[in-house]
Design an enzyme around this catalytic site. Structure first.
Site, PDB file in Angstrom:
ATOM      1  N   LYS A 102       3.997 -93.810  40.515  1.00 37.22           N
ATOM      2  CA  LYS A 102       3.572 -93.502  38.865  1.00 37.22           C
ATOM      3  C   LYS A 102       2.594 -95.020  38.156  1.00 37.22           C
ATOM      4  O   LYS A 102       1.999 -96.281  39.146  1.00 37.22           O
ATOM      5  CB  LYS A 102       4.604 -94.045  38.439  1.00 37.22           C
ATOM      6  CG  LYS A 102       5.821 -95.643  38.654  1.00 37.22           C
ATOM      7  CD  LYS A 102       7.099 -95.939  38.528  1.00 37.22           C
ATOM      8  CE  LYS A 102       7.559 -97.204  38.151  1.00 37.22           C
ATOM      9  NZ  LYS A 102       8.098 -97.645  37.626  1.00 37.22           N
TER      10      LYS A 102
ATOM     11  N   LYS B 141       1.246-101.499  36.153  1.00 36.53           N
ATOM     12  CA  LYS B 141       0.229-102.626  35.698  1.00 36.53           C
ATOM     13  C   LYS B 141       0.355-103.339  36.811  1.00 36.53           C
ATOM     14  O   LYS B 141      -1.299-104.046  37.035  1.00 36.53           O
ATOM     15  CB  LYS B 141       1.009-103.542  34.865  1.00 36.53           C
ATOM     16  CG  LYS B 141       2.552-104.487  35.798  1.00 36.53           C
ATOM     17  CD  LYS B 141       2.765-105.431  34.728  1.00 36.53           C
ATOM     18  CE  LYS B 141       3.759-105.970  36.035  1.00 36.53           C
ATOM     19  NZ  LYS B 141       4.985-105.272  36.514  1.00 36.53           N
TER      20      LYS B 141
ATOM     21  N   LYS C  15      11.102-103.726  44.659  1.00 30.37           N
ATOM     22  CA  LYS C  15      10.222-104.683  44.378  1.00 30.37           C
ATOM     23  C   LYS C  15      11.389-105.950  45.668  1.00 30.37           C
ATOM     24  O   LYS C  15      10.385-106.794  46.024  1.00 30.37           O
ATOM     25  CB  LYS C  15      11.128-105.250  43.213  1.00 30.37           C
ATOM     26  CG  LYS C  15      10.911-104.938  41.945  1.00 30.37           C
ATOM     27  CD  LYS C  15      11.077-105.049  40.765  1.00 30.37           C
ATOM     28  CE  LYS C  15      10.263-104.614  39.711  1.00 30.37           C
ATOM     29  NZ  LYS C  15      10.680-104.867  38.316  1.00 30.37           N
TER      30      LYS C  15
HETATM   31  P1  TYM Z   1      10.163-101.074  32.846  1.00 23.43           P
HETATM   32  O1  TYM Z   1       9.738-102.257  31.978  1.00 23.43           O
HETATM   33  O2  TYM Z   1       9.957-101.333  34.206  1.00 23.43           O
HETATM   34  O3  TYM Z   1       9.873 -99.848  31.688  1.00 23.43           O
HETATM   35  C1  TYM Z   1      10.314 -99.549  30.409  1.00 23.43           C
HETATM   36  C2  TYM Z   1      10.076 -97.987  30.383  1.00 23.43           C
HETATM   37  O4  TYM Z   1       9.235 -97.369  30.633  1.00 23.43           O
HETATM   38  C3  TYM Z   1       8.932 -96.786  31.541  1.00 23.43           C
HETATM   39  N1  TYM Z   1       7.605 -95.934  32.230  1.00 23.43           N
HETATM   40  C4  TYM Z   1       7.350 -95.036  33.013  1.00 23.43           C
HETATM   41  N2  TYM Z   1       7.641 -94.149  32.371  1.00 23.43           N
HETATM   42  C5  TYM Z   1       6.912 -92.821  32.698  1.00 23.43           C
HETATM   43  N3  TYM Z   1       5.624 -93.342  33.079  1.00 23.43           N
HETATM   44  C6  TYM Z   1       5.292 -94.115  33.555  1.00 23.43           C
HETATM   45  N4  TYM Z   1       4.847 -94.579  34.287  1.00 23.43           N
HETATM   46  C7  TYM Z   1       5.996 -95.780  33.326  1.00 23.43           C
HETATM   47  N5  TYM Z   1       6.495 -96.564  33.815  1.00 23.43           N
HETATM   48  C8  TYM Z   1       7.443 -96.739  33.491  1.00 23.43           C
HETATM   49  C9  TYM Z   1      10.819 -96.350  32.111  1.00 23.43           C
HETATM   50  O5  TYM Z   1      10.667 -95.561  32.649  1.00 23.43           O
HETATM   51  C10 TYM Z   1      11.560 -97.334  30.660  1.00 23.43           C
HETATM   52  O6  TYM Z   1      11.666 -96.885  29.998  1.00 23.43           O
HETATM   53  N6  TYM Z   1      14.840-101.812  33.428  1.00 23.43           N
HETATM   54  C11 TYM Z   1      14.285-101.281  33.052  1.00 23.43           C
HETATM   55  C12 TYM Z   1      13.937-102.193  30.895  1.00 23.43           C
HETATM   56  C13 TYM Z   1      15.591-102.365  30.704  1.00 23.43           C
HETATM   57  C14 TYM Z   1      16.617-101.437  29.842  1.00 23.43           C
HETATM   58  C15 TYM Z   1      17.463-101.491  29.877  1.00 23.43           C
HETATM   59  C16 TYM Z   1      15.992-100.342  29.998  1.00 23.43           C
HETATM   60  C17 TYM Z   1      16.349-103.527  30.787  1.00 23.43           C
HETATM   61  N7  TYM Z   1      17.499-103.011  30.262  1.00 23.43           N
HETATM   62  C18 TYM Z   1      18.615-101.256  29.049  1.00 23.43           C
HETATM   63  C19 TYM Z   1      16.516 -99.390  29.470  1.00 23.43           C
HETATM   64  C20 TYM Z   1      18.386-100.242  28.529  1.00 23.43           C
HETATM   65  C21 TYM Z   1      12.771-100.937  33.317  1.00 23.43           C
HETATM   66  O7  TYM Z   1      12.238-101.965  33.976  1.00 23.43           O
HETATM   67  O8  TYM Z   1      11.669-100.994  32.728  1.00 23.43           O
END
Ligand code: TYM
Length: 332
Positions: free
Chosen positions: A196, A199, A114
């Site tokens: 991966k 968006k 990021k």
């Molecule tokens: P975030 O918002 O980027 O993504 C949300 C969830 O989607 C999964 N994900 C994917 N899985 C498979 N293939 C992909 N291409 C793909 N893109 C996204 C991510 O692994 C995630 O599970 N930091 C976290 C949000 C968060 C969180 C938490 C998660 C904040 N606090 C506490 C768990 C527990 C995040 O940025 O996910």
């Protein structure tokens, strides 16, 4: 009866939900609703680490809640809430900032990625992001954190912080485990099978609200592989594009790779792609239809997130009080 184990996870309302979010995270949440005590939230505080248009951000967060429900998360069986509605997240986040090391945060892959993408806005929140995520998880004494592969490193850091804190103050936090699905853990972009699905590359990203025409178009343009063999076989090294689509089918239908290979035996990519599009369209159709109905039910959605925050606060405040008592702060 033994108390159910706690599952907790969140997604940032930083963009529209996509197939990667669904297969890496949400689908696993839905499948396990009955087995666990479930807490799922909109990680809106985390979303502030990247500049947002306030109106679009607010709207997206509510749409995300509608989509959680449309994907099958029954609000009666899952505590659904906004992270920012439970102030204990920010409060414990600050305490854990003081128990998380600069070196640990510097090693986080998501921070490095990021920082590259937002070189003009490498703010402190982006850096301390994982400490807030640790607070999200540890507040609820979560046993399992169902996430895609890319979040595993943050859950590992959460475990380190929990162990450190417990080591100093005695048993305070449950040390959680990441729960990463077998298929779906890492869905790649249709136009970029080496990175991966996200968006930020919309042409290769299937959003949950995409209609039939859009899905057909995106799958039609999906990158297939340059190797000479033109049939469907699971081989992520030599056939990353086809293998990614097989992975999507497997995760959506529960079929094994072998079954999918058999289904398409002797057929070229020309027949494979429309079949992939069909599976995606049919899997997402009920979600899109339900979400479209729910999005206009703003009063209902508000009642869901309010009840969610109220319920979440009970557990969160209990942990926060324990932490305040232990570190020497005075709980209100
Ligand atoms: P975030 O918002 O980027 O993504 C949300 C969830 O989607 C999964 N994900 C994917 N899985 C498979 N293939 C992909 N291409 C793909 N893109 C996204 C991510 O692994 C995630 O599970 N930091 C976290 C949000 C968060 C969180 C938490 C998660 C904040 N606090 C506490 C768990 C527990 C995040 O940025 O996910």
């Amino acid at each position: 009866m033994e108390a159910k184990k706690i599952m907790l996870s969140g997604i940032q309302p930083s963009g529209d939900l996509h197939l990667g979010n669904y297969l890496g995270a949400i689908k696993g949440w839905v499948d396990r609703t009955e087995e666990y005590d479930n807490y799922y939230f909109m990680a809106d505080l985390h979303t502030l680490t990247v500049r947002q248009d306030p109106e679009a951000f607010r709207k997206r967060a509510l749409e995300q809640l509608a989509l959680y429900i449309a994907c099958g998360l029954d609000p009666e069986k899952n505590t659904l809430f906004y992270q920012s509605h439970v102030p204990a997240h920010a409060q414990l986040g600050w305490v854990l900032d003081c128990y998380t090391m600069f070196g640990e945060l510097s090693r986080m892959t998501q921070f490095k990625d990021k920082s590259k993408k937002n070189a003009d806005n490498i703010n402190a929140g982006l850096f301390t992001y994982p400490a807030l995520m640790a607070a999200d998880i540890l507040l609820y004494q979560a046993d399992y954190v169902p996430v895609g592969e890319d979040q595993r490193q943050h859950v590992e850091l959460t475990r380190d912080v929990a162990n450190r804190f417990n080591g100093i103050f005695g048993e305070t936090f449950k040390v959680p485990e990441a729960f990463v699905p077998k298929e779906g853990a890492r869905i790649y972009g249709l136009s970029t099978p080496d990175s991966k699905m996200s968006k930020s590359i919309p042409e290769g990203c299937i959003f949950l609200m995409d209609d039939e025409t859009t899905i057909n178009k995106k799958v039609k343009k999906a990158v297939t592989d340059a190797d000479t063999e033109k049939w469907v076989r699971y081989d992520p090294i030599n056939k990353p594009g086809v293998s990614n689509m097989m992975n999507i089918i497997a995760a959506l239908t529960g079929k094994s790779f072998e079954q999918i290979e058999n289904d398409f035996e002797g057929m070229g990519y020309g027949k494979f792609k429309p079949a992939v599009a069909e599976v995606i369209i049919e899997s997402l159709r009920p979600i899109r239809e339900e979400a479209t109905k729910l999005i206009v039910e703003e009063d209902y959605l508000r009642s869901v997130y309010r009840a969610g925050a109220e319920k979440a606060s009970i557990l969160a405040e209990k942990t926060l009080k324990d932490v305040y008592d232990k570190v020497g702060l005075t709980y209100k």
